[in-house]
Design a protein around this motif. Structure first.
Motif, short mmCIF file in Angstrom:
data_model
loop_
_atom_site.label_atom_id
_atom_site.label_comp_id
_atom_site.label_asym_id
_atom_site.label_seq_id
_atom_site.Cartn_x
_atom_site.Cartn_y
_atom_site.Cartn_z
N ALA A 47 15.23 106.27 70.36
CA ALA A 47 14.92 107.73 69.83
C ALA A 47 13.48 107.68 69.15
O ALA A 47 13.03 106.97 69.76
CB ALA A 47 16.39 106.67 68.86
N GLN A 77 24.02 108.61 65.82
CA GLN A 77 23.46 108.43 66.84
C GLN A 77 23.80 106.86 67.13
O GLN A 77 24.00 106.85 68.41
CB GLN A 77 22.40 109.06 66.79
CG GLN A 77 22.13 110.36 66.11
CD GLN A 77 20.64 110.50 65.95
OE1 GLN A 77 19.46 110.19 65.77
NE2 GLN A 77 20.50 111.75 65.85
N LYS A 78 22.97 106.02 66.14
CA LYS A 78 22.87 104.15 66.24
C LYS A 78 24.47 103.81 66.82
O LYS A 78 24.33 102.95 67.61
CB LYS A 78 22.26 103.65 65.59
CG LYS A 78 20.96 103.57 65.39
CD LYS A 78 20.15 102.91 64.58
CE LYS A 78 19.20 102.86 64.28
NZ LYS A 78 18.06 102.40 63.57
N GLY A 131 15.41 111.82 65.12
CA GLY A 131 15.98 111.24 63.49
C GLY A 131 14.63 112.80 62.50
O GLY A 131 13.90 112.79 63.22
N SER A 138 18.44 110.54 70.92
CA SER A 138 18.07 111.22 70.27
C SER A 138 17.17 111.46 69.43
O SER A 138 15.95 110.88 69.31
CB SER A 138 19.56 110.06 69.35
OG SER A 138 20.55 109.91 69.45
N THR A 177 12.07 109.82 66.23
CA THR A 177 11.20 109.89 64.50
C THR A 177 10.85 110.80 63.74
O THR A 177 9.16 110.77 64.21
CB THR A 177 11.17 109.17 63.58
OG1 THR A 177 12.43 107.51 63.88
CG2 THR A 177 11.40 109.53 62.18
N GLY A 208 24.46 112.76 67.35
CA GLY A 208 24.96 111.87 65.97
C GLY A 208 26.58 112.29 65.36
O GLY A 208 27.33 112.12 64.34
N ASP A 247 18.42 113.80 58.41
CA ASP A 247 18.27 112.88 59.41
C ASP A 247 19.88 112.08 59.59
O ASP A 247 20.81 112.44 58.59
CB ASP A 247 17.92 111.77 59.27
CG ASP A 247 18.30 110.59 59.77
OD1 ASP A 247 17.40 110.56 60.68
OD2 ASP A 247 18.66 109.54 59.50
N THR A 265 20.59 109.36 61.92
CA THR A 265 20.08 107.91 63.41
C THR A 265 21.15 107.31 63.31
O THR A 265 21.76 106.53 63.91
CB THR A 265 19.52 107.74 62.26
OG1 THR A 265 17.70 108.83 62.10
CG2 THR A 265 18.27 106.11 63.65
N GLN A 266 22.22 107.23 61.32
CA GLN A 266 22.81 106.09 61.88
C GLN A 266 24.36 106.29 62.29
O GLN A 266 25.12 105.64 62.91
CB GLN A 266 23.84 106.50 60.04
CG GLN A 266 24.41 105.40 59.70
CD GLN A 266 25.22 106.09 58.36
OE1 GLN A 266 24.72 106.88 57.89
NE2 GLN A 266 26.32 105.43 57.86
#
Lengths: 80, 664
Positions: free
Chosen positions: B322, B309-310, B297, B295, B324, B272, B304, B306-307
């Motif tokens: 991914a 990475q996506k 998360g 990734s 979590t 990310g 985190d 994640t946003q």
């Protein structure tokens, strides 16, 4: 228990000082790494709950809180 | 990517390596190379190899030799320029039996001796045995991507990619914690090679080659970093625009080498942040077709990413995987993490990376690119900015305005209670009078970490005695250090301590190889390092803008909001992962008075007081940075004691496919 003894006991226990005899009353807790900025807030919470005092933001200074002796003097002054 | 190990009898009277010992070494590191195992031995030397097949799948078995079978090799890693070196060697008349990079090292060593290592662009730990000269050669890559440990006992040298392979070979090899290694860990956040956390076990230094011959040991650096010096040979002469182009070209080449030189699929991590986003984007350009990205998360929003990475995965159009990390995961996996890391850590950050490499393994991928190394080579860390601000402040220590720059580094300070601000000013304002001294930027971190040593047992404190690990480390700085910019000095120290000792080891090789995955690091390419080191400090840290030239070099490939993000230190939930409902039983076991006493590293009272405090916060509450490091440091040390020293698992019984036994 005297204020000094209580403060010492709290510092030793809360900050897991393995060798309490090696911690002088006037040693800087910050320089020795015994407390950091989060640790200061733990000290304040203890003083407020134990001595019924209210510590103002403006009083949160190393001059008041950086050694066992300074904390003791600060509490004594606050209690009047 | 593999594991290597071996035993060398230093003289005629020392015991010959046995096949059983070598097989146990293979079994202890089977996770590093579950595909094939091999052994070579003669009367004086034994080599063991666990192979993760990546290049030349059909004929790359090891140990492997030169044409006349007199020079043998066990090799872990990759030589990315092996194709070019092979061409050079063929032109010199060398004849090759395989297409592997391993065989190129053998011939390169025959042709060029120790100079061969300086020509290699890659990541390696290698052992070469010259049967004719009775000479053993051990070498490790420039920054220490691949590990190599060495110990000596009863006239025999034992070496291995992991310490557990050494200990598995011969039960009579002594094993105990090294007090100074612990002292280093609780100062620098890691040992500094050649020291390890085990007594009498050395870690071969990165960039070094060691030889044993005729009863003598010789060791020297085949490579040393050369930072930009005023008027010096390795000084980039162009403008910032020129540097931007050069950095882009060097990274394109480095990434292409790592993406394409493999006979298996290569994936990429996506954290990310800028570094891995850039690497993945360059990887896609090199490959020209879709590949997999991975990734990690966190359920806890504080950690985190994640946003982002996506966002990057969508832009690249990769097949994105991914995972979590949920509450409880870290405590559950931590014993495995430490068994692979083989050293205490002060952060849980390796644990999510272990779960991430498992995700890669489960997806059937053996190799991933990562962005590791960018922060060290191109000055990404807050520590570099902090050092700059503190040195600026030191020129006018009475200034009230200069320390306000700290708010720009740590925006939370501006919003903090007065206490934290006043304390922070005192913390960062310490020692300003020594702003020109080596280690000035690191001193605050080392000092606050070292305060945790108050938890050590009397025994450890007595063994450390008056040893000053900081002074000892600073005494090893090279003579040219003082001619480098302050930034280059800070980068050098960061690389020697944290990159090699912790990031590439506890968060790198060990977490990847624990799940049989190889990491590849474009930012640690030989030519990328040389270029980065040659750049003026202001190209890397422009005023307070970190990785300035890297941002310019990547701006067409990395989305603007990832470029503009403040660097987020990669972190995971620490001490509070180990308390509260559902905590696995191993935690109380290793923290029990009996276990703490048995390991002997920590004061029983100190550990109990800290642990009580930690448990009291299970329901919630703030836990300071120092408390977090203390708890994770104790737990991990206790686990090292348990899984490496006191009760290690028996090495797995593995089939030996390649067996070259000169004594059979």
């Amino acid at each position: 228990m005297s204020i000094q003894a209580d403060v010492r006991q709290f510092i030793v226990k809360n900050f897991y000082v393995a060798d309490p005899a090696g911690l002088a009353d006037d040693a800087s807790l910050l320089d020795k790494g015994v407390i950091d900025s989060t640790g200061v807030l733990e000290v304040v919470a203890h003083l407020e709950s134990t001595y019924g005092i209210k510590v103002d933001d403006a009083e949160l200074l190393p001059e008041n809180l950086d050694s066992i002796a300074r904390i003791t003097a600060f509490v004594e002054k606050k209690k009047g | 990517m593999c594991g290597i190990a071996g035993i060398f009898a230093r003289n005629e009277t020392a015991k010959t390596p046995t096949r059983e010992e070598l097989a146990r070494m293979c079994g202890a590191m089977h996770h590093r190379g579950p595909d094939e195992f091999g052994i070579f031995r003669d009367a004086r030397c034994g080599l063991a190899h666990a192979r993760l097949s990546i290049i030349d799948l059909s004929t790359g078995q090891q140990p492997l030799s030169n044409q006349d079978g007199t020079l043998w090799i066990a090799f872990n890693g990759e030589i990315f320029n092996y194709v070019e070196l092979r061409e050079e060697l063929v032109a010199l008349g060398h004849v090759f039996k395989t297409k592997s990079d391993t065989e190129v090292i053998v011939h390169a060593y025959e042709a060029w001796g120790d100079e061969a290592f300086a020509k290699m662009n890659g990541q390696w730990a290698v052992a070469l045995w010259d049967e004719k000269k009775k000479k053993l050669v051990l070498s490790r890559d420039r920054v220490g991507v691949r590990p190599l440990y060495i110990t000596e006992h009863a006239g025999r040298v034992f070496f291995g990619s992991e310490v557990k392979a050494i200990f598995a070979a011969d039960p009579s090899v002594p094993r105990a914690f090294d007090a100074v290694g612990l002292e280093e860990t609780f100062t620098f956040w890691s040992i500094v090679p050649p020291r390890s956390v085990f007594e009498n076990v050395e870690e071969l230094r990165a960039g070094y080659v060691r030889t044993y011959e005729n009863g003598k040991v010789h060791e020297h650096a085949y490579w040393e970093p050369k930072y930009c010096e005023p008027g010096g040979a390795n000084t980039f002469k162009g403008t910032l625009e020129d540097a931007t182009v050069a950095v882009r070209e060097a990274l394109e080449k480095a990434t292409a080498l790592r993406m394409l030189r493999a006979d298996v699929q290569v994936g990429s991590y996506l954290s990310g942040g800028l570094d891995s986003s850039f690497v993945a984007a360059l990887g896609l350009r090199a490959k020209g077709e879709k590949f997999s990205t991975f990734s990690v998360g966190f359920e806890d929003a504080e950690y985190d990413e994640t946003q982002f990475q996506k966002q990057m995965a969508a832009r690249l159009g990769t097949e994105h995987h991914a995972i979590t990390v949920k509450s409880g995961d870290i405590a559950n996996v931590f014993p495995d993490v430490i068994r692979f890391a083989e050293r205490p850590v002060l952060r849980t950050a390796p644990a999510p990376l272990f779960l991430l490499s498992k995700l890669v393994h489960d997806a059937g991928i053996k190799v991933v690119l990562t962005g590791e190394g960018a922060d060290e080579m191109f000055a990404g860390y807050d520590l570099f900015r902090e050092g700059k601000v503190r040195r600026f402040w030191a020129k006018d220590p009475k200034s009230k305005r200069r320390p306000l720059l700290l708010d720009r580094l740590y925006p939370y300070l501006a919003r903090s209670p007065v206490a934290q601000k006043a304390m922070a000013t005192q913390f960062f304002g310490r020692n300003l009078e020594n702003s020109g001294s080596p280690g000035f930027a690191h001193e605050a971190r080392w000092r606050s970490t070292a305060a945790l040593k108050r938890l050590f047992s009397g025994d450890v404190i007595a063994k450390v005695g008056t040893t000053d690990v900081t002074a000892n480390f600073l005494a090893t700085l090279p003579p040219e250090f003082s001619r480098w910019s302050h930034l280059a000095q800070d980068q050098y120290i960061e690389i020697r301590t944290l990159l090699t000792g912790y990031l590439l080891s506890s968060q790198g090789d060990r977490m990847l190889m624990g799940n049989s995955v190889e990491g590849r690091f474009p930012f640690l390419d030989k030519d990328v390092i040389a270029l980065a080191d040659s750049l003026p400090a202001s190209y890397k840290l422009h005023v307070l803008d970190e990785k300035h030239v890297l941002k310019l070099a990547s701006k067409d490939l990395v989305p603007a909001d990832i470029l503009a993000r403040k660097k987020q230190p990669y972190r995971a939930p620490d001490a509070l992962s180990f308390v509260g409902a559902g905590t696995p039983s191993w935690v109380e076991d290793v923290m029990s008075e009996k276990a703490v006493r048995e390991a002997g590293v920590f004061s029983v009272d100190g550990a109990r007081t800290l642990w009580d405090k930690c448990k009291a916060r299970a329901a919630g509450g703030q836990f300071s940075n120092a408390d977090n490091m203390a708890v994770v440091g104790i737990l991990s040390t206790q686990l090292v004691h348990e899984s490496i020293l006191a009760r290690p698992a028996a090495p797995r019984d593995v089939p030996i496919k390649t067996m070259v036994d000169r004594l059979a």
